[in-house]
Design a protein around this motif. Structure first.
Motif, PDB file in Angstrom:
ATOM      1  N   VAL A 196      85.036   3.685  13.066  1.00 60.87           N
ATOM      2  CA  VAL A 196      86.267   2.903  13.169  1.00 60.87           C
ATOM      3  C   VAL A 196      87.518   3.771  13.254  1.00 60.87           C
ATOM      4  N   ALA A 197      87.514   4.934  12.626  1.00 62.46           N
ATOM      5  CA  ALA A 197      88.715   5.772  12.538  1.00 62.46           C
ATOM      6  C   ALA A 197      89.289   6.087  13.915  1.00 62.46           C
ATOM      7  N   ASP A 198      90.602   6.010  14.012  1.00 63.21           N
ATOM      8  CA  ASP A 198      91.300   6.252  15.273  1.00 63.21           C
ATOM      9  C   ASP A 198      92.630   6.932  14.943  1.00 63.21           C
ATOM     10  N   PRO A 199      92.925   8.069  15.582  1.00 65.04           N
ATOM     11  CA  PRO A 199      94.206   8.752  15.323  1.00 65.04           C
ATOM     12  C   PRO A 199      95.416   7.847  15.542  1.00 65.04           C
ATOM     13  N   ALA A 200      95.254   6.797  16.347  1.00 64.77           N
ATOM     14  CA  ALA A 200      96.363   5.870  16.594  1.00 64.77           C
ATOM     15  C   ALA A 200      96.764   5.116  15.328  1.00 64.77           C
TER      16      ALA A 200
ATOM     17  N   GLY B 293     103.936  11.746  13.052  1.00 61.00           N
ATOM     18  CA  GLY B 293     104.231  12.926  12.249  1.00 61.00           C
ATOM     19  C   GLY B 293     103.242  13.202  11.138  1.00 61.00           C
ATOM     20  N   ASN B 294     102.362  12.221  10.823  1.00 59.76           N
ATOM     21  CA  ASN B 294     101.381  12.418   9.758  1.00 59.76           C
ATOM     22  C   ASN B 294     100.157  13.162  10.280  1.00 59.76           C
TER      23      ASN B 294
END
Length: 232
Positions: free
Chosen positions: A102-106, A111-112
């Motif tokens: 599920v994880a998505d950089p979006a 900035g995090n």
């Protein structure tokens, strides 16, 4: 079933038969509750592992559910502390697989820095913020975060618990199942745009419906009461 109050020089235990298992009275102060838990554990041990989750929602976290089934099967065959610890390790793998699916950089704020893929607690917080955003879902969001953190800590403890018992491993299986089910439902509803209520009749009986008997897709959000289908 029989329950016995057993005292040692260090602790008190409930010993329940059959099959025989012992439960610390620090964690299980009531014999009635302990027997109920024991019945639940033995029933699961004798039955085939089943997530109890609809296939469409299960598909969102399929790699994680497959690992959960392996963990549940391992519990059925376990009878030593090391094997119960192994169940904890498999449950950890379930949660890591869930995050990777599920994880998505979006999901990150500008900035995090992105957490590591194996940082389950950090990613679960980001996922919860993403799929349950807004004031109306504040308590859902908090629950998702609290639940996932508690389970990650529980299975981490079990992995290293030299005195792990069958009850400990069964609890890890149950809680991990609940985490996968809860996050799977939240992610599924977010991805598919499933409304909380039917826009036509106001019913809460919303789920997936096929547009026609010949529809071979996964279906669309629809109302089980009035027959409304999104995009229909």
């Amino acid at each position: 079933l029989e329950g016995w109050d057993v005292r040692t020089d260090k602790e008190r235990w409930w010993v329940v038969t059959q099959p025989t298992n012992l439960y610390s009275q620090k964690l299980f102060p009531s014999l009635d509750y302990t027997i109920s838990f024991h019945v639940g554990v033995t029933t699961r041990m004798m039955s085939r592992p089943d997530s109890g989750v609809p296939e469409a929602e299960r598909a969102v976290l399929l790699p994680a559910w497959r690992r959960w089934e392996q963990a549940a099967e391992a519990l059925q065959e376990a009878d030593e502390a090391e094997e119960f610890q192994s169940v904890g390790m498999r449950c950890r793998e379930c949660l890591v697989a869930m995050v990777k699916a599920v994880a998505d950089p979006a999901m990150l704020k500008p900035g995090n820095e992105s957490p590591k893929r194996s940082d389950v607690i950090a990613w679960c917080e980001l996922i919860a913020d993403h799929v349950a955003h807004g004031q109306s879902t504040e308590y859902v969001r908090k629950y998702l975060k609290t639940l996932s953190k508690s389970d990650w800590q529980l299975v981490g403890w079990l992995t290293h618990a030299s005195g792990a018992t069958q009850a400990d491993a069964a609890l890890a299986i149950e809680v991990t199942q609940h985490v996968l089910s809860t996050f799977g439902t939240a992610v599924f509803r977010h991805q598919r745009g499933v409304p909380d209520q039917c826009p036509e009749c106001g019913s809460y009986r919303i789920g997936l419906r096929l547009r026609s008997p010949n529809d071979e897709g996964e279906g669309a959000p629809g109302c089980q009461r009035c027959g409304w289908i999104a995009g229909g």
